[in-house]
Design a protein around this motif. Structure first.
Motif, PDB file in Angstrom:
ATOM      1  N   UNK A  95     -10.204  16.655  38.815  1.00 20.15           N
ATOM      2  CA  UNK A  95      -9.127  17.351  38.106  1.00 20.15           C
ATOM      3  C   UNK A  95      -8.761  18.633  38.842  1.00 20.15           C
ATOM      4  N   UNK A  96      -9.769  19.353  39.306  1.00 23.00           N
ATOM      5  CA  UNK A  96      -9.524  20.595  40.033  1.00 23.00           C
ATOM      6  C   UNK A  96      -8.715  20.325  41.299  1.00 23.00           C
ATOM      7  N   UNK A  97      -9.071  19.287  42.055  1.00 19.85           N
ATOM      8  CA  UNK A  97      -8.342  18.954  43.282  1.00 19.85           C
ATOM      9  C   UNK A  97      -6.881  18.619  42.973  1.00 19.85           C
ATOM     10  N   UNK A  98      -6.679  17.872  41.912  1.00 18.75           N
ATOM     11  CA  UNK A  98      -5.330  17.481  41.518  1.00 18.75           C
ATOM     12  C   UNK A  98      -4.516  18.706  41.130  1.00 18.75           C
ATOM     13  N   UNK A  99      -5.083  19.577  40.291  1.00 17.26           N
ATOM     14  CA  UNK A  99      -4.369  20.768  39.842  1.00 17.26           C
ATOM     15  C   UNK A  99      -4.081  21.724  40.997  1.00 17.26           C
ATOM     16  N   UNK A 106      -6.893  26.229  29.490  1.00 17.56           N
ATOM     17  CA  UNK A 106      -7.184  26.715  28.146  1.00 17.56           C
ATOM     18  C   UNK A 106      -6.101  27.677  27.661  1.00 17.56           C
ATOM     19  N   UNK A 107      -4.918  27.575  28.222  1.00 17.72           N
ATOM     20  CA  UNK A 107      -3.828  28.488  27.852  1.00 17.72           C
ATOM     21  C   UNK A 107      -2.989  27.939  26.698  1.00 17.72           C
ATOM     22  N   UNK A 114      -1.878  20.732  30.888  1.00 14.57           N
ATOM     23  CA  UNK A 114      -2.059  20.817  32.332  1.00 14.57           C
ATOM     24  C   UNK A 114      -0.844  21.452  33.007  1.00 14.57           C
ATOM     25  N   UNK A 115      -1.112  22.173  34.086  1.00 18.30           N
ATOM     26  CA  UNK A 115      -0.044  22.768  34.883  1.00 18.30           C
ATOM     27  C   UNK A 115       0.829  21.670  35.479  1.00 18.30           C
ATOM     28  N   UNK A 141       4.681  25.814  38.050  1.00 19.52           N
ATOM     29  CA  UNK A 141       4.265  26.595  39.218  1.00 19.52           C
ATOM     30  C   UNK A 141       5.475  27.108  39.990  1.00 19.52           C
ATOM     31  N   UNK A 142       6.491  26.267  40.168  1.00 11.96           N
ATOM     32  CA  UNK A 142       7.699  26.688  40.876  1.00 11.96           C
ATOM     33  C   UNK A 142       8.402  27.811  40.123  1.00 11.96           C
TER      34      UNK A 142
END
Length: 282
Positions: A103-107, A170-171, A175-176, A181-182
């Motif tokens: 999951x971390x790699x994907x995000x 946890x916001x 998921x982002x 992000x853009x």
């Protein structure tokens, strides 16, 4: 010139060790106080199980209620018993590291692609093809965010500066996405208008707001070069904290940022305590 990877990793290790050690001392004081706390009204709870549940609820408020951790926290003492595993997941060493590596790699890929997409779409001019800052790329191989000293409840109550919100989930927003992000990208004029004095010192090509949590605070990664004649440094990524009345700080690379950030606004020893009223008002 970018910093060598071993130096960046050493700075990240120093940052996390300093915050983690301070927080371990704090929780070594706080957790026994939670476990020993008793309600002023003996009839407040109908059973010992309800009493323990209240202590656990307060503990989870300290570290971030709803955090999905491995192992799970089922009693206050688990925070200390499983410190090595839980501290990175709970941002108790200043950086969030989710337990699921895939999951971390994907995000991380979503985050970087989104930022580059925003930069290439909105910030043309000085740069024809944008590249993500190399020193921050190294950092993001190891952590999901940079949130500074303290713990969840302390950061919330003191409106602590969160330099890099990253992609922690946890916001309350899920998921982002690449679009989110853009959307964090800022043009040169937007950055100049939202900072104090930065445009007087640096020519700016663009950047993004990597952290927008804190009292009057916004943090940026900014592609810039000095305005002053005779300054030999050219275009490069710099890191900026705009702290409202407390001024604007510019860091020439991520090593400089981490050295400053590891103790900025850290809890004092008088913050290492809780009362029974606090525990049972949760």
């Amino acid at each position: 010139m970018s910093s060598p990877e071993p130096a960046i990793l050493a700075a990240l290790l120093s940052y996390r060790a300093h915050i983690g050690n301070r927080n371990h001392l704090a929780f070594s004081a706080i957790i026994p106080q939670i476990q020993a706390a008793g309600p002023g009204d003996p009839d407040l709870f109908e059973s010992d199980e309800e009493l323990e549940a209240a202590r656990l609820e307060f503990t989870l408020q300290l570290v971030g209620e709803g955090r999905d951790t491995r192992p799970s926290i089922t009693r206050p003492s688990d925070v200390l018993t499983h410190w090595e595993d839980l501290a990175p997941q709970l941002t108790l060493d200043g950086a969030s590291v989710y337990y699921d590596a895939s999951w971390r790699d994907w995000m991380r890929d979503v985050y970087i692609r989104g930022v580059l997409r925003g930069l290439n779409e909105r910030c043309s001019g000085h740069v024809t093809t944008w590249e993500f800052p190399s020193d921050l790329t190294v950092v993001l191989q190891y952590v999901d965010s940079l949130e500074g000293p303290g713990w969840h409840k302390y950061r919330e109550e003191h409106e602590s500066v969160v330099f890099l919100e990253g992609w922690v989930n946890d916001r309350g927003l899920g998921d982002l996405t690449e679009e989110i992000a853009a959307g964090r990208v800022r043009t040169a004029s937007e950055i100049i208008n939202q900072t104090v004095g930065l445009g007087e010192e640096y020519e700016i090509a663009g950047g993004w707001a990597c952290g927008e949590k804190g009292n009057e605070a916004t943090c940026y990664a900014v592609y810039s070069r000095p305005q002053h004649e005779g300054e030999k440094r050219g275009w490069s990524w710099r890191y900026v904290t705009c702290l409202g009345q407390f001024g604007t700080h510019v860091f020439q690379h991520v090593i400089e940022l981490l050295e400053w950030y590891k103790s900025y606004g850290e809890p004092r020893e008088e913050d290492w305590g809780v009362t029974a009223d606090e525990v049972f008002q949760a």
